[in-house]
Design an enzyme around this catalytic site. Structure first.
Site, PDB file in Angstrom:
ATOM      1  N   THR A   1       2.426   1.778  -5.230  1.00 28.57           N
ATOM      2  CA  THR A   1       2.010   0.386  -5.092  1.00 28.57           C
ATOM      3  C   THR A   1       2.071  -0.336  -6.431  1.00 28.57           C
ATOM      4  OG1 THR A   1       0.587   0.842  -3.190  1.00 28.57           O
ATOM      5  CG2 THR A   1       0.034  -1.088  -4.512  1.00 28.57           C
TER       6      THR A   1
ATOM      7  N   GLY B   1      -2.840   3.716  -3.133  1.00 29.01           N
ATOM      8  CA  GLY B   1      -2.811   2.313  -3.514  1.00 29.01           C
ATOM      9  C   GLY B   1      -2.683   2.071  -4.998  1.00 29.01           C
TER      10      GLY B   1
ATOM     11  N   HIS C   1       0.826  -1.212   0.000  1.00 28.70           N
ATOM     12  CA  HIS C   1       0.000   0.000   0.000  1.00 28.70           C
ATOM     13  C   HIS C   1       0.850   1.247   0.000  1.00 28.70           C
ATOM     14  CE1 HIS C   1       0.500   1.499   4.145  1.00 28.70           C
ATOM     15  NE2 HIS C   1       0.616   0.233   4.494  1.00 28.70           N
ATOM     16  N   CYS C   2       0.279   2.296  -0.549  1.00 30.36           N
ATOM     17  CA  CYS C   2       0.828   3.640  -0.462  1.00 30.36           C
ATOM     18  C   CYS C   2      -0.367   4.523  -0.122  1.00 30.36           C
ATOM     19  CB  CYS C   2       1.542   4.041  -1.755  1.00 30.36           C
ATOM     20  SG  CYS C   2       0.530   3.957  -3.245  1.00 30.36           S
ATOM     21  N   SER C   3      -0.306   5.791  -0.381  1.00 26.82           N
ATOM     22  CA  SER C   3      -1.414   6.655   0.018  1.00 26.82           C
ATOM     23  C   SER C   3      -2.713   6.320  -0.708  1.00 26.82           C
ATOM     24  CB  SER C   3      -1.047   8.124  -0.157  1.00 26.82           C
ATOM     25  OG  SER C   3      -0.663   8.368  -1.493  1.00 26.82           O
TER      26      SER C   3
END
Length: 185
Positions: free
Chosen positions: A110, A106, A102-104
């Site tokens: 990601t 997604g 995940h990132c902020s």
């Protein structure tokens, strides 16, 4: 009058892991930091998750910290090293389910990491790689995967650097590398 108000940065991902040995609680879930290895570009954390009155679940978090939102890391080499550490751990672990990336939002960071891992595994297995086709396939399931043009170009740079590091070069006779021309739609 509103222009004088301070601008608060937007929170894009909650800080769900503890900063020290003191566990943190989120509803019915307790998170404990069991160990942490801090490197220049990333940190690896061992967390223990416990749901109230249920068994615990160990989680290993690989946190790449020097990858700006909507941007790319400063160099391909740390990203390739990060992916190698992550892949080695995934190949060795027998417990747990699939990795969660995940990132902020997604999609950007990601998608780039997922595409890099899949494409490098494809390259090792098939001696060919198709970044455009794979990113297009990813976007059929989740729009905006590999969100920016810079991330797409960075993906290609990582693959080319991987080929250089492994002593392989993109040619018509050996490793096949899809033409990196693209259209950013």
């Amino acid at each position: 009058p509103y222009s004088d108000l301070p601008v608060c940065p937007q929170v894009k991902c909650e800080h769900y892991w503890p900063l020290d040995a003191k566990p943190c609680t989120h509803g019915h879930l307790q998170v404990t930091l069991e160990g942490e290895e801090v490197l220049e570009d990333w940190t690896v954390r061992d967390l223990m998750l416990q749901h109230v009155k249920q068994k615990t679940l160990p989680v290993r978090q690989f946190h790449y910290m020097t990858w700006p939102d909507h941007g790319v890391p400063h160099s391909t080499d740390p990203m390739l090293a990060f992916r190698k550490v992550l892949r080695q751990w995934l190949d060795q672990t027998t417990e747990g389910g699939p990795p969660i990336v995940h990132c902020s939002a997604g999609v950007g960071r990601t998608g780039t990491l997922i595409a890099l891992d899949v494409l490098l595994r494809q390259l090792d297995r098939d001696q060919r790689v198709g970044p455009f086709s794979y990113v297009q396939k990813m976007r059929e399931s989740r729009p905006l995967m590999v969100q920016t043009e810079a991330q797409y170009v960075f993906l290609h740079h990582c693959i080319l650097r991987f080929l250089q590091q492994s002593g392989r070069v993109p040619t018509d006779n050996g490793v096949a590398y899809e033409n990196p021309l693209y259209e950013n739609v």
